[in-house]
Scaffold this motif. Structure first.
Motif, PDB file in Angstrom:
ATOM      1  N   TRP A  43      40.505  27.483  10.717  1.00  0.00           N
ATOM      2  CA  TRP A  43      39.736  27.303   9.650  1.00  0.00           C
ATOM      3  C   TRP A  43      38.988  26.323  10.505  1.00  0.00           C
ATOM      4  N   TRP A  44      37.976  25.953  11.038  1.00  0.00           N
ATOM      5  CA  TRP A  44      37.339  25.073  12.271  1.00  0.00           C
ATOM      6  C   TRP A  44      36.446  24.235  11.684  1.00  0.00           C
ATOM      7  N   PRO A  45      35.880  24.618  10.329  1.00  0.00           N
ATOM      8  CA  PRO A  45      34.934  23.393  10.678  1.00  0.00           C
ATOM      9  C   PRO A  45      35.641  22.237   9.653  1.00  0.00           C
ATOM     10  N   LEU A  46      37.093  22.390   9.195  1.00  0.00           N
ATOM     11  CA  LEU A  46      37.885  21.474   8.578  1.00  0.00           C
ATOM     12  C   LEU A  46      38.209  20.285   9.763  1.00  0.00           C
ATOM     13  N   ALA A  47      38.240  20.861  11.034  1.00  0.00           N
ATOM     14  CA  ALA A  47      38.191  19.978  11.878  1.00  0.00           C
ATOM     15  C   ALA A  47      37.062  18.570  10.849  1.00  0.00           C
ATOM     16  N   VAL A  48      36.014  18.758  11.402  1.00  0.00           N
ATOM     17  CA  VAL A  48      34.686  17.760  10.402  1.00  0.00           C
ATOM     18  C   VAL A  48      34.997  16.838   9.879  1.00  0.00           C
ATOM     19  N   VAL A  49      35.719  17.918   8.609  1.00  0.00           N
ATOM     20  CA  VAL A  49      36.621  16.857   7.498  1.00  0.00           C
ATOM     21  C   VAL A  49      37.369  15.741   8.178  1.00  0.00           C
ATOM     22  N   GLY A  50      38.126  16.042   8.731  1.00  0.00           N
ATOM     23  CA  GLY A  50      38.918  14.749   9.165  1.00  0.00           C
ATOM     24  C   GLY A  50      38.991  14.426  10.333  1.00  0.00           C
ATOM     25  N   ILE A  51      37.975  14.514  11.026  1.00  0.00           N
ATOM     26  CA  ILE A  51      36.995  12.761  11.721  1.00  0.00           C
ATOM     27  C   ILE A  51      36.433  12.885  10.353  1.00  0.00           C
ATOM     28  N   ALA A  52      35.465  13.120   9.757  1.00  0.00           N
ATOM     29  CA  ALA A  52      35.221  12.143   8.433  1.00  0.00           C
ATOM     30  C   ALA A  52      35.968  11.192   7.803  1.00  0.00           C
ATOM     31  N   LEU A  53      37.641  11.725   7.615  1.00  0.00           N
ATOM     32  CA  LEU A  53      37.932  11.208   6.569  1.00  0.00           C
ATOM     33  C   LEU A  53      38.479  10.300   7.116  1.00  0.00           C
ATOM     34  N   LEU A  54      38.818  10.443   9.242  1.00  0.00           N
ATOM     35  CA  LEU A  54      39.201   8.959   9.698  1.00  0.00           C
ATOM     36  C   LEU A  54      38.790   7.969  10.298  1.00  0.00           C
ATOM     37  N   ASP A  55      36.884   8.565  10.467  1.00  0.00           N
ATOM     38  CA  ASP A  55      36.338   7.680  10.162  1.00  0.00           C
ATOM     39  C   ASP A  55      36.428   6.131   9.496  1.00  0.00           C
ATOM     40  N   LEU A  56      36.231   7.333   7.989  1.00  0.00           N
ATOM     41  CA  LEU A  56      36.478   6.481   7.047  1.00  0.00           C
ATOM     42  C   LEU A  56      37.054   5.105   7.105  1.00  0.00           C
ATOM     43  N   LEU A  57      38.841   5.210   7.306  1.00  0.00           N
ATOM     44  CA  LEU A  57      39.826   5.469   7.110  1.00  0.00           C
ATOM     45  C   LEU A  57      39.813   3.912   8.122  1.00  0.00           C
ATOM     46  N   VAL A  58      39.380   4.477   9.211  1.00  0.00           N
ATOM     47  CA  VAL A  58      39.508   2.941  10.514  1.00  0.00           C
ATOM     48  C   VAL A  58      37.879   1.882  10.109  1.00  0.00           C
ATOM     49  N   PRO A 146      38.948  21.653  20.723  1.00  0.00           N
ATOM     50  CA  PRO A 146      38.667  22.387  21.573  1.00  0.00           C
ATOM     51  C   PRO A 146      39.118  23.972  20.646  1.00  0.00           C
ATOM     52  N   HIS A 147      40.173  24.292  20.749  1.00  0.00           N
ATOM     53  CA  HIS A 147      40.757  25.296  20.498  1.00  0.00           C
ATOM     54  C   HIS A 147      40.609  26.204  18.671  1.00  0.00           C
ATOM     55  N   GLY A 148      40.437  25.039  17.742  1.00  0.00           N
ATOM     56  CA  GLY A 148      39.384  25.471  17.176  1.00  0.00           C
ATOM     57  C   GLY A 148      38.339  25.625  17.223  1.00  0.00           C
ATOM     58  N   GLN A 149      37.271  24.602  17.580  1.00  0.00           N
ATOM     59  CA  GLN A 149      35.656  24.774  17.883  1.00  0.00           C
ATOM     60  C   GLN A 149      35.216  25.671  18.211  1.00  0.00           C
ATOM     61  N   VAL A 150      36.296  26.285  19.377  1.00  0.00           N
ATOM     62  CA  VAL A 150      35.830  27.731  20.046  1.00  0.00           C
ATOM     63  C   VAL A 150      35.145  28.980  19.333  1.00  0.00           C
ATOM     64  N   ALA A 151      35.613  29.037  18.190  1.00  0.00           N
ATOM     65  CA  ALA A 151      35.892  29.817  17.580  1.00  0.00           C
ATOM     66  C   ALA A 151      34.761  29.514  16.446  1.00  0.00           C
ATOM     67  N   GLY A 152      34.282  27.677  16.497  1.00  0.00           N
ATOM     68  CA  GLY A 152      32.387  27.940  15.374  1.00  0.00           C
ATOM     69  C   GLY A 152      31.564  28.043  16.351  1.00  0.00           C
ATOM     70  N   VAL A 153      30.525  27.206  15.339  1.00  0.00           N
ATOM     71  CA  VAL A 153      28.819  26.954  15.673  1.00  0.00           C
ATOM     72  C   VAL A 153      29.180  26.096  17.602  1.00  0.00           C
ATOM     73  N   LEU A 154      29.619  25.274  17.600  1.00  0.00           N
ATOM     74  CA  LEU A 154      29.517  24.290  18.682  1.00  0.00           C
ATOM     75  C   LEU A 154      29.857  25.113  19.878  1.00  0.00           C
ATOM     76  N   GLY A 155      30.990  26.582  19.928  1.00  0.00           N
ATOM     77  CA  GLY A 155      31.955  26.559  21.325  1.00  0.00           C
ATOM     78  C   GLY A 155      30.653  26.334  22.666  1.00  0.00           C
ATOM     79  N   PRO A 156      29.542  26.748  22.391  1.00  0.00           N
ATOM     80  CA  PRO A 156      28.366  27.193  24.039  1.00  0.00           C
ATOM     81  C   PRO A 156      28.278  26.420  24.196  1.00  0.00           C
ATOM     82  N   VAL A 157      28.620  24.548  23.799  1.00  0.00           N
ATOM     83  CA  VAL A 157      27.741  23.654  24.665  1.00  0.00           C
ATOM     84  C   VAL A 157      29.455  23.396  25.931  1.00  0.00           C
TER      85      VAL A 157
END
Length: 509
Positions: A43-58, A146-157
């Protein structure tokens, strides 16, 4: 007072509550989001949510808190993402989870925690992943972003600057989400603009071009998962693949068998095993002649009582062995045991033999063209495939064997790695496994065909030999490491001296 003014300006809190249960729950939620984004869940979009939560935590926290919160987040992510390791080595699993989570915790702790973290946090994650993929024991690039994000919209970068760029952009998007939540419009817009520019750049970055089509057959013999190699099973595995090869249909140019489905033992006098002189080589030569096709097969050759070679052999359509590639990147505690004398004192279950390190580059010459070869574990490493493509590999072969692993976590992440290598190099990737997963991956990262676990099957397909190099293939990961170091230095230069200190007047315990 400063924190109160910030709260009135943004309309939302600039950081999470300081209550320990709330913080712990936030870290666990962030870690769950990160691991849910990677295979086999995907569920690759959840990585963005996880990073957002961590950003708020630190945000605006002192270094010790940034360390603890990042460590807990990453321990949840990696502990679940690498849980299959428990079946092989419980102590190794615990150590890997604790140590690798500490990589990220240290990187975030030494980065500024104020507004300059918008620049520092992506750099910290890039550097932590770069170290984890390289050290110790040559690196352990498992359960990666990247194992998750390769399936997402950013993969081609990844064609621009490899998987570390994908790590950086995922963190930037997560921070933009956090900034939007805090109503820091400029920060959210700046992050979004950076991502948009890189995505557009990936769209115009150089790729390869097709030069010839190849008809391929990938043989999967099938059988149970979670098995360990044993002498009595070797002929059974070989026989399954011979039987499955009877299902090859129509004319084919290339037949690919998995890793180590052929085992050549020592001679009666203790001399090294020689594949070319074995009955198995004769049978595979007959297979090549029958189909007028090139065969690539994974072979284990015993060298002596303590070592072996893990090799991909090439057999031409006349049945002759014409080339070989010996595996270079060995699986820690699988194909080599670091500190063997010490480890054997505490465990009697370690492998008795170490694989010999190959010395030749990862490319083989065949009648159907030069092919880059990454055996099993090697496909997790950008550099192994990159080397073969730089030396003329027109397609990538990944003979592998995941039959000994618990669950399908490793196998799913290996498919994701093959997708990354396909995108980075703009090459077709052929993955062959004895019990799954086998398949064909197109240069755009699409899984064109994939087998199920344990099934007997031959995957047929037409791929392209391709020429030309992407930027990622030319330059590798080094540019992103340099960019991350520079970004971290700039972030510290821009950070006020007290940006990492919490306003004690409003701190809640």
């Amino acid at each position: 007072m400063a924190a109160r003014r910030a709260g009135r300006r943004t309309g939302r809190p600039t950081r999470v509550s300081e209550r320990t249960p709330v913080v712990a729950a936030g870290c666990i939620a962030a870690g769950v989001c990160l691991v849910a984004a990677i295979p086999p869940w995907g569920w690759w979009p959840l990585a963005v949510v996880g990073i957002a939560l961590l950003d708020l935590l630190v945000a605006d926290q002192p270094a010790p808190r940034r360390f603890r919160r990042t460590w807990l987040t990453c321990a949840v992510w990696l502990g679940i993402g690498m849980v299959w390791m428990w079946d092989l080595t419980p102590p190794g699993y615990v150590v890997a989870t604790v140590v690798f989570a500490a990589y990220f915790a240290v990187a975030v702790a030494v980065s500024p925690g104020g507004r300059a973290r918008r620049l520092a946090l992506p750099a910290a994650f890039v550097l932590a992943e770069a170290v984890r993929w390289a050290w110790p024991f040559g690196g352990v690039p498992l359960a990666t972003i990247p194992h998750g994000q390769v399936a997402g919209v950013l993969g081609p970068v990844v064609r621009v600057a490899g998987p570390l760029l994908l790590v950086a952009l995922t963190v930037v998007v997560g921070q933009a989400l956090a900034a939007a939540w805090q109503r820091h419009v400029r920060d959210a817009a700046a992050g979004s603009a950076v991502v948009l520019v890189v995505v557009l750049l990936a769209g115009v970055a150089p790729t390869g071009e097709a030069v010839e089509e190849l008809r391929v057959a990938v043989v999967q013999g099938g059988g149970p998962q979670r098995t360990r190699a044993a002498p009595e099973d070797r002929q059974i595995v070989f026989g399954r693949h011979l039987e499955a090869s009877e299902d090859i249909e129509g004319p084919v140019d290339l037949i690919v068998w998995p890793e180590n489905v052929v085992h050549i033992g020592l001679g009666e006098d203790g001399s090294p095993g020689v594949f070319e002189e074995s009955p198995e080589a004769a049978l595979l030569g007959e297979l090549a002649r029958r189909h007028d096709a090139t065969v690539v097969v994974g072979v284990i050759e015993s060298l002596d009582a303590r070592s072996f070679a893990n090799t991909a052999f090439v057999i031409d359509p006349s049945g002759e062995v014409i080339d070989r590639y010996d595996k270079v990147r060995r699986v820690p505690f699988g194909e080599m045991v670091p500190l063997r004398d010490l480890v054997e004192r505490f465990s009697g279950s370690v492998p008795g033999k170490d694989a010999r390190i190959g010395t030749e580059p990862g490319v083989v010459a065949t009648p159907v063209g030069d092919l880059a070869v990454a055996i099993s574990w090697e496909v997790f490493f950008t550099g192994r495939v990159r080397e073969g493509v730089q030396l003329g590999g027109d397609a990538v072969i990944n003979p592998t064997n995941g039959s000994s692993y618990w669950l399908t976590i490793v196998q799913s992440q290996q498919v994701a790695s093959s997708r990354l290598r396909a995108l980075e190099t703009d090459r077709w990737v052929i993955q062959a496994a004895p019990t799954g997963f086998s398949g064909l991956i197109a240069p755009d990262g699409t899984v064109v065909e994939r087998t199920g676990v344990s099934e007997r099957r031959v995957v047929h397909g037409t791929i392209e030999r391709r020429e030309g190099l992407t930027w990622a293939t030319r330059l590798g990961d080094a540019p992103m490491v340099v960019v991350a170091l520079v970004a971290l230095a700039v972030a510290w230069g821009l950070s006020p001296r007290r940006s990492t200190e919490v306003d004690r007047s409003v701190e809640v315990h």
